[in-house]
Design an enzyme around this catalytic site. Structure first.
Site, short mmCIF file in Angstrom:
data_model
loop_
_atom_site.label_atom_id
_atom_site.label_comp_id
_atom_site.label_asym_id
_atom_site.label_seq_id
_atom_site.Cartn_x
_atom_site.Cartn_y
_atom_site.Cartn_z
N SER A 217 0.84 -1.21 0.00
CA SER A 217 0.00 0.00 0.00
C SER A 217 0.86 1.25 0.00
O SER A 217 2.00 1.24 0.52
CB SER A 217 -0.89 0.02 1.24
OG SER A 217 -1.55 1.27 1.39
N TYR A 230 -2.42 -0.18 10.23
CA TYR A 230 -2.50 -0.66 8.85
C TYR A 230 -1.24 -0.28 8.08
O TYR A 230 -0.65 -1.11 7.38
CB TYR A 230 -3.73 -0.05 8.19
CG TYR A 230 -3.96 -0.46 6.76
CD1 TYR A 230 -4.56 -1.68 6.45
CD2 TYR A 230 -3.59 0.39 5.71
CE1 TYR A 230 -4.78 -2.05 5.12
CE2 TYR A 230 -3.82 0.03 4.39
CZ TYR A 230 -4.41 -1.19 4.10
OH TYR A 230 -4.63 -1.55 2.79
#
Length: 325
Positions: A217, A230
């Site tokens: 990501s 995250y």
């Protein structure tokens, strides 16, 4: 003489300055409010998007607008002909689009998902429409025993296992002060343990020429103040990718990662509230989120030894551009 030259230089610089200022004013008069960048084979939705919120793990069937995953202008050319792949989180979002393109390139696909049965059935039908086999394996990638069973089931069904796509993820925003141990643990177990368990099980079934593609990501590259846990796991996935790639070179198995920016999937409205969802992706240079079909070809590229046989340990960002300083 030196003073004369200095005056000449100053005059030249001021003339350039005046010329640029004049051009800036002219450009400002012509400038129109810029919309999102559209550079694809078809037009993609741009903010504001409809306000919406979903309960975890999220449903693609309930997303408005529906994510664009089937890439109708993408033509397969046998890049994965005769191979077998397993995709975690393959029921929806990026995973669904990857499954469809893998099938279009000639691969059979096993889909691992948590409990999104409706979405998984749609993905299975889409894979079979491409003329390839698809099996559905519901379960929790946090469970190492399940991961071993899932890999064994896929390898038995297809007679081989060539590609693993680690894509399942858990994401819920939180401030640092409010991030609980339970929340932190859930994120790490899904995003890190799940990748490790699946990779360990899959490598045991793979032969030279196999490939692992992890979903990283942009948050793992740049960080995110509202997604500390995250972002940490995504940075960990990038490090895991590079480390495992080096480790598996003697076995002929390549390991790479795709690091997407904002992508329109169920992950987002099951994290954000309605007003935030409406502006999702608006802060990228392209001023919109990606659609899954814009990300999936990168997975084909990294999975195919026809395309990327000399690539391992790489992190490929697909983030809608970089903002200038």
């Amino acid at each position: 003489m030196a003073k004369s030259n200095s005056k000449k230089t100053v005059a030249e610089q001021r003339a350039i300055q005046a010329q640029v200022a004049k051009a800036d004013k002219k450009a400002a008069k012509k400038k129109k409010p810029g919309g999102a960048m559209q550079a694809g084979a078809r037009t993609y939705p741009e903010p504001p998007l409809p306000q919406q919120h979903q309960l975890k793990p999220g449903s693609e069937a309930k997303l408005d607008p529906a994510p664009m995953y089937d890439a109708p202008f993408y033509k397969g050319s046998g890049k994965l002909e005769g191979l077998a792949a397993i995709i975690t989180g393959g029921d929806s979002g990026i995973g669904r689009s990857v499954a469809v393109l893998f099938a279009r390139e000639g691969a059979d696909v096993a889909i691992i998902f948590l409990d999104e049965d409706e979405d998984a059935k749609v993905t299975k039908a889409a894979v079979e429409k491409e003329g390839r086999r698809c099996i559905l394996i519901p379960g929790d990638v946090r469970d190492q025993a399940f991961c071993k069973r899932a890999v064994a089931q896929a390898a038995k069904a297809f007679g081989r296992l060539d590609v693993l796509v680690n894509n399942a993820a858990f994401q819920v925003h939180s401030t640092f002060a409010d991030l609980t141990a339970e929340h932190f643990d859930e994120t790490l177990k899904t995003n890190l343990y799940g990748y490790f368990f699946m990779a360990q099980a899959a490598v045991a079934k793979m032969k030279p020429g196999g490939a692992i593609v992890n979903t990283g990501s942009v948050t793992g590259l740049l960080g995110n103040k509202d997604l500390l846990d995250y972002s940490m796991t995504k940075g960990g996935i990038h490090a895991f990718t590079r480390s495992l790639a080096t480790h598996l070179i003697p076995q002929g198995i390549r390991v790479n990662a795709v690091a997407p920016g904002p992508v329109w999937t169920p992950l987002n409205p099951s994290d954000k509230e309605g007003p935030d969802v409406a502006q999702f992706g608006a802060d990228t240079p392209m001023k919109r989120p990606a659609q899954p079909e814009e990300i999936a070809p990168a997975y084909v590229f990294l999975a195919s030894n026809q395309c990327s046989s000399y690539i391992t340990g790489e992190i490929l960002p697909i983030i809608g551009g970089y903002a200038g300083g």
